[in-house]
Design an enzyme around this catalytic site. Structure first.
Site, PDB file in Angstrom:
ATOM      1  N   MET A 141     -23.287  78.194  49.566  1.00 55.85           N
ATOM      2  CA  MET A 141     -22.093  78.387  48.741  1.00 55.85           C
ATOM      3  C   MET A 141     -22.420  78.282  47.247  1.00 55.85           C
ATOM      4  SD  MET A 141     -19.933  79.148  50.954  1.00 55.85           S
ATOM      5  CE  MET A 141     -18.320  79.148  50.194  1.00 55.85           C
TER       6      MET A 141
ATOM      7  N   ASP B 207     -29.212  71.282  41.371  1.00 52.63           N
ATOM      8  CA  ASP B 207     -29.499  70.766  42.713  1.00 52.63           C
ATOM      9  C   ASP B 207     -30.471  69.613  42.559  1.00 52.63           C
ATOM     10  OD1 ASP B 207     -30.189  70.548  45.628  1.00 52.63           O
ATOM     11  OD2 ASP B 207     -29.005  72.377  45.754  1.00 52.63           O
TER      12      ASP B 207
ATOM     13  N   VAL C   4     -21.945  70.535  47.035  1.00 50.26           N
ATOM     14  CA  VAL C   4     -23.065  69.848  47.693  1.00 50.26           C
ATOM     15  C   VAL C   4     -22.698  69.676  49.169  1.00 50.26           C
ATOM     16  CG1 VAL C   4     -23.675  68.662  45.549  1.00 50.26           C
ATOM     17  CG2 VAL C   4     -22.281  67.466  47.233  1.00 50.26           C
TER      18      VAL C   4
ATOM     19  N   GLU D   4     -21.515  68.580  52.895  1.00 49.81           N
ATOM     20  CA  GLU D   4     -20.174  68.156  53.316  1.00 49.81           C
ATOM     21  C   GLU D   4     -20.183  66.717  53.832  1.00 49.81           C
ATOM     22  OE1 GLU D   4     -17.589  69.741  52.648  1.00 49.81           O
ATOM     23  OE2 GLU D   4     -16.113  69.864  54.252  1.00 49.81           O
TER      24      GLU D   4
ATOM     25  N   LYS E 135     -20.317  63.275  48.247  1.00 50.77           N
ATOM     26  CA  LYS E 135     -19.416  63.981  47.321  1.00 50.77           C
ATOM     27  C   LYS E 135     -18.849  62.994  46.303  1.00 50.77           C
ATOM     28  CE  LYS E 135     -18.265  68.095  49.859  1.00 50.77           C
ATOM     29  NZ  LYS E 135     -18.784  69.307  49.307  1.00 50.77           N
TER      30      LYS E 135
ATOM     31  N   SER F  56     -14.763  72.288  52.630  1.00 50.80           N
ATOM     32  CA  SER F  56     -13.961  73.080  53.565  1.00 50.80           C
ATOM     33  C   SER F  56     -13.152  72.200  54.496  1.00 50.80           C
ATOM     34  CB  SER F  56     -14.829  74.054  54.354  1.00 50.80           C
ATOM     35  OG  SER F  56     -16.012  73.452  54.753  1.00 50.80           O
TER      36      SER F  56
ATOM     37  N   HIS G 230     -11.490  76.254  47.240  1.00 51.30           N
ATOM     38  CA  HIS G 230     -12.178  76.568  48.491  1.00 51.30           C
ATOM     39  C   HIS G 230     -12.499  78.057  48.577  1.00 51.30           C
ATOM     40  CE1 HIS G 230     -12.088  76.679  53.166  1.00 51.30           C
ATOM     41  NE2 HIS G 230     -13.316  76.579  52.708  1.00 51.30           N
TER      42      HIS G 230
ATOM     43  N   ASN H 141     -17.061  82.086  52.827  1.00 46.10           N
ATOM     44  CA  ASN H 141     -18.425  82.603  52.948  1.00 46.10           C
ATOM     45  C   ASN H 141     -18.413  83.993  53.586  1.00 46.10           C
ATOM     46  OD1 ASN H 141     -21.211  82.692  53.138  1.00 46.10           O
ATOM     47  ND2 ASN H 141     -21.314  81.384  54.959  1.00 46.10           N
TER      48      ASN H 141
ATOM     49  N   GLU I 252      -8.670  79.117  48.241  1.00 43.50           N
ATOM     50  CA  GLU I 252      -7.573  78.164  48.410  1.00 43.50           C
ATOM     51  C   GLU I 252      -7.679  77.140  47.277  1.00 43.50           C
ATOM     52  OE1 GLU I 252      -6.561  77.895  53.148  1.00 43.50           O
ATOM     53  OE2 GLU I 252      -8.391  76.878  52.510  1.00 43.50           O
TER      54      GLU I 252
HETATM   55  N1  NAD Z   1     -21.162  77.426  54.407  1.00 41.69           N
HETATM   56  C1  NAD Z   1     -19.913  77.793  54.505  1.00 41.69           C
HETATM   57  O1  NAD Z   1     -19.533  78.711  55.255  1.00 41.69           O
HETATM   58  C2  NAD Z   1     -18.881  77.116  53.632  1.00 41.69           C
HETATM   59  C3  NAD Z   1     -17.661  77.785  53.372  1.00 41.69           C
HETATM   60  C4  NAD Z   1     -16.738  77.170  52.524  1.00 41.69           C
HETATM   61  C5  NAD Z   1     -17.014  75.925  51.980  1.00 41.69           C
HETATM   62  N2  NAD Z   1     -18.198  75.305  52.276  1.00 41.69           N
HETATM   63  C6  NAD Z   1     -18.434  73.999  51.666  1.00 41.69           C
HETATM   64  O2  NAD Z   1     -19.307  74.148  50.559  1.00 41.69           O
HETATM   65  C7  NAD Z   1     -20.117  72.994  50.398  1.00 41.69           C
HETATM   66  C8  NAD Z   1     -21.585  73.396  50.416  1.00 41.69           C
HETATM   67  O3  NAD Z   1     -21.851  74.041  51.643  1.00 41.69           O
HETATM   68  P1  NAD Z   1     -23.159  74.895  51.883  1.00 41.69           P
HETATM   69  O4  NAD Z   1     -22.950  75.630  53.143  1.00 41.69           O
HETATM   70  O5  NAD Z   1     -23.498  75.623  50.634  1.00 41.69           O
HETATM   71  O6  NAD Z   1     -24.220  73.741  52.116  1.00 41.69           O
HETATM   72  P2  NAD Z   1     -25.817  73.821  52.012  1.00 41.69           P
HETATM   73  O7  NAD Z   1     -26.312  72.745  52.888  1.00 41.69           O
HETATM   74  O8  NAD Z   1     -26.292  75.197  52.193  1.00 41.69           O
HETATM   75  O9  NAD Z   1     -26.105  73.410  50.491  1.00 41.69           O
HETATM   76  C9  NAD Z   1     -25.844  72.148  49.947  1.00 41.69           C
HETATM   77  C10 NAD Z   1     -26.768  71.956  48.753  1.00 41.69           C
HETATM   78  O10 NAD Z   1     -26.368  70.792  48.075  1.00 41.69           O
HETATM   79  C11 NAD Z   1     -27.542  70.188  47.601  1.00 41.69           C
HETATM   80  N3  NAD Z   1     -27.271  68.802  47.222  1.00 41.69           N
HETATM   81  C12 NAD Z   1     -27.207  67.719  48.015  1.00 41.69           C
HETATM   82  N4  NAD Z   1     -26.949  66.632  47.245  1.00 41.69           N
HETATM   83  C13 NAD Z   1     -26.842  67.049  45.972  1.00 41.69           C
HETATM   84  C14 NAD Z   1     -26.599  66.418  44.726  1.00 41.69           C
HETATM   85  N5  NAD Z   1     -26.433  65.103  44.659  1.00 41.69           N
HETATM   86  N6  NAD Z   1     -26.545  67.180  43.606  1.00 41.69           N
HETATM   87  C15 NAD Z   1     -26.735  68.511  43.670  1.00 41.69           C
HETATM   88  N7  NAD Z   1     -26.989  69.146  44.815  1.00 41.69           N
HETATM   89  C16 NAD Z   1     -27.045  68.428  45.957  1.00 41.69           C
HETATM   90  C17 NAD Z   1     -28.538  70.358  48.700  1.00 41.69           C
HETATM   91  O11 NAD Z   1     -29.871  70.195  48.224  1.00 41.69           O
HETATM   92  C18 NAD Z   1     -28.239  71.784  49.135  1.00 41.69           C
HETATM   93  O12 NAD Z   1     -29.018  72.707  48.402  1.00 41.69           O
HETATM   94  C19 NAD Z   1     -19.709  72.070  51.511  1.00 41.69           C
HETATM   95  O13 NAD Z   1     -18.741  71.191  51.016  1.00 41.69           O
HETATM   96  C20 NAD Z   1     -19.112  72.987  52.557  1.00 41.69           C
HETATM   97  O14 NAD Z   1     -18.163  72.361  53.377  1.00 41.69           O
HETATM   98  C21 NAD Z   1     -19.132  75.880  53.077  1.00 41.69           C
END
Ligand code: NAD
Length: 765
Positions: free
Chosen positions: A377, A396, A453, A455, A460, A482, A503, A506, A515
């Protein structure tokens, strides 16, 4: 004549006004000027500038005025007073938006719509028959009727401005072009290009329109009015002789359907039309009749690349087109698509808080932003920022994660480069807008930060707390969570008012919905800023309450869960997907589970079960698939197995039924039962969402489901579909399934009440 474009354009335009309607102080839409003295030949100019509106459109009042203008021009033409006429717009960024959609929406019968279409056509026929050349000067969007007026003119001159665009987007509101577009376009550019434009509603810039042979010229946007006059003077003889000035079209070019030879004979043309029909059927499964009708109109009117038609042949062709328009405008599908159009228009005007309050907030566009997390994301959000010209920092915790995030953005831009939507310079400029960082350097300068970051609530909270110390007090912070509580995250903050949810779905670059989540302490100003920034990024926002699953996932989950429960009753996976595709969903539920990730779906299912209890009881199957290491598309195997890297080629996972411990029985469940058992739980949960005030109106549910899940737009949205079934029928069916399967089908109190009182979700249903 004043050659300064600053004054020559707009209300104080140059030249002598020729008894124009504006002179009479009637607030007329059209101003006619005689520019002969300074032009050195008998040149007149019409400026279309609809009073009190941002865009020009053809309403019945405007059509009546236009008729008077044409009558005046006919008289002047016969008297030899005019050698050429330029038609331009007085609006910035808009030439003509097309017919007033309210006028189409108000038609109740196909006859009524047919009559409107015939009226518009006859007017444009008279415009086409004026005894002097007419040249449209397009320096903004020329849509629908704007394009059709242009086609009825002797020449189309467009500016190089990227906002100058021409097209026929009528199919997007479920109708066919009804002011001669179906008749004149193929005769100017060939049928393949015409079909490409009419069936997709795509628009062309001046440069591309000139290349396709649609526009006669594309002139520099600087001093455009002056350049147009010079062009008319230079081409006067050719315009008067009626010879073709536009480039000969590459027949079959833009449509990509076939090469030039085919367009030249009737069999070839029939073949192109057949292929187009097949293409539409494959894409829409026949749910959208307007593109099919447009093809039929082209076929019935003998469309081909040839000089313009006149007289009886034109009359008959126009009549056929108008019948097609009438038929389409009367369909419920067109009415649903028009409603959707108006809903998105409302979002454009709204600020996300009640209209009485929205005047209090004047928001500036976000000039620089940041995103925390460079994952699926985060990388997608950074790409979106860059695409919309917002410089950003992507932070990151490891260089490797940053590198993956940059690659993610790069891949999307590379695909645009390949499709020639970007040139190499623009590609580089966009990539340069993203600064990958491992610390908070530069964060004091940003206006907005999205947290994306992993979930986990504790992570968070600590990240947001740390972030707050690194940004300005007026910086808005939003979480892309999410499933977690925004209000809970606010507890970690010193100034929780500036924090809310944003929100994205993806893949971020494709999914149109955002949202906007209001936490317990989110203030109105933050809601407005998140809402406005979503629009700045080209998304459609809806404001939702902070409850598990917000709106879209809360409704989508019962759908996916129930589809999975169907497997226990012998549903065949492919049959299940096919049935929902036939219903109009963009993807079958089993494919969608693979797309989201079986493990992610499983996790969210439990969050919702914890939040809402028995009615969300997860089917036992996803856990089994996860335990077998089948996570979906991301690791190449889920319910399906993926045969290439892009994930486009797939077949059913041969082990899947053994993993699930069930035996499929094709045809055991009727298609009606499959659709009902997947869709009714969504409707049921939507009724509860309205009671919980997750969103305020049924229209927001419809918009959210269309934009967030691709719920079929032709059905008007989830609750329009519900209204088409009727609450009584829905409740009866739910009760039948409740008797068999228990709490998952227990009718919501609102539905029971609606069924009893004979009510609908939408007041105008
Ligand atoms: N993947 C989906 O379909 C989707 C859709 C909507 C919302 N989301 C939400 O988006 C968020 C991220 O999801 P994602 O799928 O991209 O996860 P992901 O695991 O692909 O990426 C998360 C990233 O956050 C980084 N991270 C961890 N701790 C950190 C910190 N302290 N500072 C900076 N970076 C840090 C990790 O190194 C990683 O690169 C989550 O809250 C998830 O619920 C995901």
């Amino acid at each position: 004549m004043d050659l300064n474009p600053q004054t020559a354009h707009g209300a104080q335009g140059a030249g002598k006004s020729e008894g124009s309607m504006a002179d009479k102080g009637t607030g007329s839409a059209f101003r006619l000027e005689n520019l002969s003295q300074t032009a050195g030949f008998k040149l007149f100019r019409v400026t279309f500038d609809l009073p009190g509106e941002k865009v020009n459109k053809f309403s019945s009042a405007v059509i009546a005025e236009f008729e008077k203008l044409i009558a005046d021009l006919e008289t002047k033409g016969k008297a030899g007073e005019i050698e050429a006429l330029v038609f331009r717009s007085g609006k910035t960024g808009n030439f003509i938006a097309g017919a007033d959609i309210n006028m189409i929406a108000a038609t109740k019968t196909s006859e009524e719509a047919y009559t409107i279409s015939r009226m518009g056509q006859k007017l444009l026929d008279r415009w086409e028959d004026l005894p002097f050349p007419t040249v449209v000067a397009i320096n903004g969007t020329a849509m629908g009727g704007g394009c059709e007026l242009s086609l009825a003119s002797s020449a189309i001159v467009m500016s190089t401005d990227s906002g100058a665009r021409i097209g026929l987007p009528e199919v997007n509101i479920g109708v066919v072009p009804g002011m001669g577009g179906c008749v004149r376009l193929p005769r100017k550019v060939g049928i393949a290009t015409a079909l490409d434009l009419i069936l997709t509603g795509k628009t062309l810039t001046g440069d591309r329109a000139a290349k396709a042979g649609l526009a006669e010229a594309c002139l520099a946007k600087e001093n455009f009015d002056v350049a147009v006059e010079a062009w008319v003077k230079q081409n006067l003889k050719r315009l008067q002789s009626g010879e073709r000035i536009a480039k000969e079209p590459k027949l079959g070019g833009a449509g990509g359907l076939v090469g030039s030879a085919l367009e030249k004979n009737p069999f070839g043309r029939a073949f192109i039309l057949k292929k187009a029909r097949e293409g539409v059927m494959a894409k829409t499964r026949g749910h959208y009749p307007a593109p099919l009708e447009a093809i039929q109109v082209l076929s019935d009117t003998g469309a081909k690349y040839e000089p313009k038609i006149r007289g009886r042949e034109r009359e008959e062709a126009m009549d056929r087109e108008a019948r097609g328009f009438g038929k389409m405008a009367a369909t419920s599908i067109s009415k649903n698509l028009i409603r959707l159009f108006f809903l998105t228009e409302q979002v454009k005007k709204s600020k996300g808080v009640s209209s009485s309050k929205s005047g209090e907030f004047k928001t500036e566009p976000v000039r620089s932003a940041a995103v925390l997390g460079a994952g699926v994301m985060g990388g997608g959000i950074a790409q979106l920022y860059a695409d919309k010209g917002v410089p950003s920092r992507m932070k990151d915790i490891t260089a490797n994660a940053l590198s993956l995030g940059m690659q993610h953005a790069q891949k999307i831009f590379q695909s645009a480069l390949k499709k020639k939507r970007l040139n190499p310079r623009q590609f580089q400029q966009k990539m340069n807008l993203i600064a990958p960082v491992l610390d908070y350097s530069g964060f004091r300068g940003v206006d907005f930060v999205v947290e994306a970051v992993i979930e986990k609530m504790e992570i968070k909270k600590s990240v947001i707390k740390e972030l707050e110390g690194q940004v300005r007090d007026d910086c808005v912070i939003a979480t892309n969570t999410s499933s977690l509580s925004v209000s809970e995250m606010q507890k970690a903050m010193a100034k929780p008012g500036r924090f809310g949810g944003m929100h994205f779905f993806n893949p971020v670059h494709r999914m149109p919905l955002v949202e906007v989540i209001r936490g317990d302490k989110t203030d109105d100003e933050a809601v407005v800023k998140i809402y406005q920034f979503s629009k700045q990024l080209g998304k459609t926002p809806i404001v939702v309450k902070d409850r598990p699953g917000f709106l879209v996932n809360r409704l989508l989950m019962p759908y996916l869960n129930e589809a999975t429960w169907l497997l226990a009753d012998g549903a065949d996976i492919k049959e299940l997907d096919e049935t929902l595709l036939d219903f109009g969903m963009p993807m079958g539920p089993m494919e969608l589970i693979d797309e989201v990730g079986v493990d992610v779906g499983e996790k969210v299912a439990h969050i919702l079960h914890d939040g809402f209890g028995a009615r969300m009881e997860p089917a036992p199957f996803n856990a089994k698939i996860v335990a077998a290491g089948r996570l979906g598309k991301k690791n190449g195997k889920g319910l399906y197995q993926y045969l290439d890297a892009s994930g486009k080629k797939k077949e059913l996972n041969p082990e899947i039924y053994a993993i699930l411990g069930v035996q499929p029985q094709k045809g055991k469940l009727s298609r009606e039962e499959i659709v009902d058992r997947c869709i009714l739980p969504m409707i049921n949960e939507a009724a509860r969402c309205l009671d919980d005030q997750i969103v305020e109106t049924p229209a927001e549910v419809d918009l959210g489901m269309i934009m967030g899940t691709g719920f079929p737009p032709f059905r008007g949205g989830l609750l329009r579909y519900a209204d088409s079934l009727g609450a009584k029928t829905i409740v009866e069916k739910l009760k039948k399934y409740q008797a068999k399967f228990g709490a998952r089908y227990e009718p919501a109190p609102r539905l029971l009440q609606m069924a009893e009182k004979g009510q609908t979700f939408h007041k105008d249903a």
